[in-house]
Design an enzyme around this catalytic site. Structure first.
Site, PDB file in Angstrom:
ATOM      1  N   TRP A  29       0.840  -1.197   0.000  1.00 19.96           N
ATOM      2  CA  TRP A  29       0.000   0.000   0.000  1.00 19.96           C
ATOM      3  C   TRP A  29       0.873   1.243   0.000  1.00 19.96           C
ATOM      4  CZ3 TRP A  29      -2.662  -2.742   4.514  1.00 19.96           C
ATOM      5  CH2 TRP A  29      -1.865  -2.727   5.659  1.00 19.96           C
ATOM      6  N   ASP A  80       3.995  -3.674 -13.893  1.00 22.47           N
ATOM      7  CA  ASP A  80       2.836  -2.906 -13.444  1.00 22.47           C
ATOM      8  C   ASP A  80       1.987  -2.375 -14.592  1.00 22.47           C
ATOM      9  OD1 ASP A  80       1.259  -1.716 -11.344  1.00 22.47           O
ATOM     10  OD2 ASP A  80       3.102  -1.639 -10.180  1.00 22.47           O
TER      11      ASP A  80
END
Length: 640
Positions: free
Chosen positions: A189, A286
């Site tokens: 996170w 990603d």
């Protein structure tokens, strides 16, 4: 509509001809990702894939929301704009003055309906707890390794539940999870995320942080976890609104402070200890199309794994666009247009996030323009709005052109644009995944004001010259051998912009080249030059723009030209923007630069060999082949 569970959604996909079952053995390590990459880049996003033979007890569902139709099916609507229309109508109804008792009574049915969508904790166990692993073991799940330089296998569609330890409010988010051990993962996170704020609160209290991770269930849960909601809005309230049915929650077995959807396929319960040493997590291929590089993140310790008896493991891959996440982003673009209009930017008409901009890099806003400076007002409002703070390039247009016809839009914007006065550069928070920033999470922003100008906004010292119909690109490349390619095709469309690929060999190379090119008489009518590195094919406009948007820090890499015109006291404006790779040697760039993501040769050969047995239709070559020559070395980090 509300789906009973993930298998219910799978049944609907199959009924609509939107799903292909793959019975041939496919390895979750690299092979599923390579097949999915080929299918998801088909026109329209290809089909959802259900891999039934993975060497594990659970099938793998992937690309389930990877088309416009399937995204609509996941949210139970015919069109994504239907959701925005419903939200706008709700806002208008609630904000309308209530002058009589009848007006107030008319609200009651809607308020009752709204209350019926609120999440509810039920007693007992849910179907997500039908099976409890005697000893929790993540190695029993078909967790994908997506790309060859990933740090390991990653859970890529985790719906992560945390609570504020003081206020008790719930957050539901989505953050990748690298599996390190059978009962331990990383928890990726970012510092801007709500769960990271919860983590810091637990750290202050010196308490373990309970966490629960859900996989599967109604696909609305997965979407809601990605939605850019305000911190004080429960994601399951949005889910209830979308599915028109409340989300029923049950308490976790080993982390009873956390509640999860009763109909989920898997629940991974555990905790994060804020006092514990962080773990080196990544790299990971990603959604930017580049590897996000390794960094320190918290450890998540698994205390229980429960699942449905007929559980399906949902997954996704991200990488060079387009992928499944492009359609999830499209849903967000359409759904959140209404809240932006009703609460922040009342003049906004439409919004577009081109896939080449991978969400945050490029946003186009169309407004109803009524006064000078309105584009700047919109710029400030949008950069101050939630996750819009991560936006890098904002293009503002008005009613003069639609924003979904990119050719017509570009013609209109460039006709209205003076690059010397209508481009605004700023700095602010950026996505942690943005590798172009000199400092992680902080970098340049740009607003391009392509609206028609009022007199107050016009600088009459600048001449507006006609766009040249063409350039003698061969002569230019002969004069400047460091230029390896020029795409001037937009000029013939009356779009005053060219793309140039350049092989950099010295500091300030692009800045100096930009000045030299604008000194040529042929460039007098060219408003914008976009520079990319020499390995990029500038004739492939979509691919070149994707590379450009990723590699640009607008404030650092933009070079505005104010060229004196032949007419006394007049100037010609232009701008060059450096979307090339940045290095320590040539650019004094101190961070590591990531490679773009491509499959390895061995995996490509394996999938080529088994393609016919997969029954996926005509052979599709690996999309990675197009980019093999554009990587620098074989690792996640570019060799310098």
């Amino acid at each position: 509509m509300a789906y009973k569970n993930l298998r219910h959604f799978i049944e609907k996909l199959e009924q609509e001809g939107e799903l292909i079952r793959i019975k041939e053995y496919v390895d979750p390590k690299l092979e599923i990702a390579e097949i999915t990459d080929r299918v998801s880049k088909m026109p329209g996003g290809g089909k959802a894939l259900l891999f039934e033979n993975t060497g594990y007890d659970f099938p793998v569902l992937i690309n389930s929301m990877g088309s416009y139709k399937r995204m609509c099916m996941a949210l139970g609507v015919q069109e994504l704009d239907d959701v925005a229309g419903e939200i706008e109508a709700l806002f208008k109804m609630l904000s309308k003055p209530k002058e009589s008792i009848l007006d107030k009574l008319a609200l009651l049915p809607k308020l009752g309906q709204f209350a019926s969508w609120m999440p509810k904790v039920i007693s007992g166990k849910g179907s997500c707890q039908e099976v409890v692993m005697a000893s929790p073991d993540l190695n029993r799940l078909p967790v994908l390794t997506c790309w060859p330089k990933d740090g390991g296998p990653f859970i890529t569609l985790p719906v992560i539940h945390t609570k504020d330890p003081v206020a008790g409010t719930r957050n539901v988010g989505m953050y990748r999870m690298q599996v390190f051990e059978k009962d331990m993962t990383g928890m990726h996170w970012h510092k801007h995320k709500v769960s990271a704020k919860h983590f810091m609160e637990y750290k202050k209290l010196n308490k373990r942080m309970p966490v629960a991770v859900v996989l599967g269930g109604d696909p609305v849960y997965t979407y809601s976890a990605t939605a850019p909601l305000p911190e004080n809005v429960d994601e399951y309230m949005l889910a209830g609104f979308l599915r028109k049915k409340k989300v029923e929650l049950v308490k976790c077995i080993t982390q009873p402070e956390i509640e999860v959807p009763a109909d989920a396929d898997f629940v991974i319960e555990g905790y994060v200890d804020p006092s514990e040493e962080l773990i080196w997590e990544g790299p990971f291929g990603d959604h930017t199309g580049y590897y996000s590089l390794a960094d320190w993140y918290p450890r998540f310790h698994v205390t229980a794994i429960t699942h449905r008896r007929d559980a399906v493991y949902p997954s996704t891959i991200v990488g060079i666009p387009p992928q499944e996440d492009a359609w999830i982003g499209k849903a967000t673009e359409r759904i959140f247009l209404a809240p932006i209009k009703m609460t922040l930017v009342p003049e906004i008409i439409n919004m577009e996030m081109p896939v080449e901009g991978v969400f945050h890099n490029l946003v186009i806003a169309q407004i109803k323009k009524d006064y000078a400076g309105q584009a700047q007002k919109v710029m400030n409002a949008m950069w101050g709005a939630g996750q819009m703070m991560f936006n890098k390039i904002l293009v503002v247009s008005d009613e003069g052109a639609g924003i979904t016809d990119y050719r017509q839009l570009a013609q209109y914007i460039f006709r209205n644009l003076n690059p010397a006065t209508d481009i605004y550069l700023s700095q602010g928070p950026m996505d942690v995944l943005d590798h172009s920033c000199s400092k992680m999470g902080f970098g340049g922003k740009m607003c391009i004001d392509g609206t028609r100008k009022y007199e107050e906004e016009t600088d009459n010292t600048y001449l507006q010259l006609p766009t040249p119909a063409s350039l003698d690109t061969a002569a230019i490349m002969q004069q400047f051998p460091d230029i390896k390619g020029i795409n001037s095709s937009l000029l013939a469309m009356d779009i005053s912009c060219i793309l140039v690929s350049v092989e950099k060999t010295r500091p300030f190379h692009v800045r100096e080249l930009n000045e030299q090119l604008y000194a040529l008489p042929a460039f007098a009518g060219i408003k914008m030059i976009l520079y990319v590195e020499h390995t990029v094919d500038v004739t492939d406009l979509a691919s070149a723009l994707w590379r450009f948007c990723n590699n640009l820090d607008p404030k650092r890499d933009s070079f505005i030209i104010n060229k004196p015109a032949a007419q006394a006291g007049k100037y010609i404006g232009g701008i060059g923007m450096d979307g090339t790779l940045k290095s320590r040697l040539l650019d004094n760039f101190e961070r590591d630069w990531p490679n773009i993501i491509v499959a390895d040769d061995d995996t490509i050969r394996k999938i080529d060999a088994k393609w016919a047995s997969l029954q996926l239709g005509p052979f599709l070559a690996s999309p990675s082949l197009k980019y093999k020559h554009q990587i620098y070395g074989e690792e996640a980090v570019v060799e310098q």
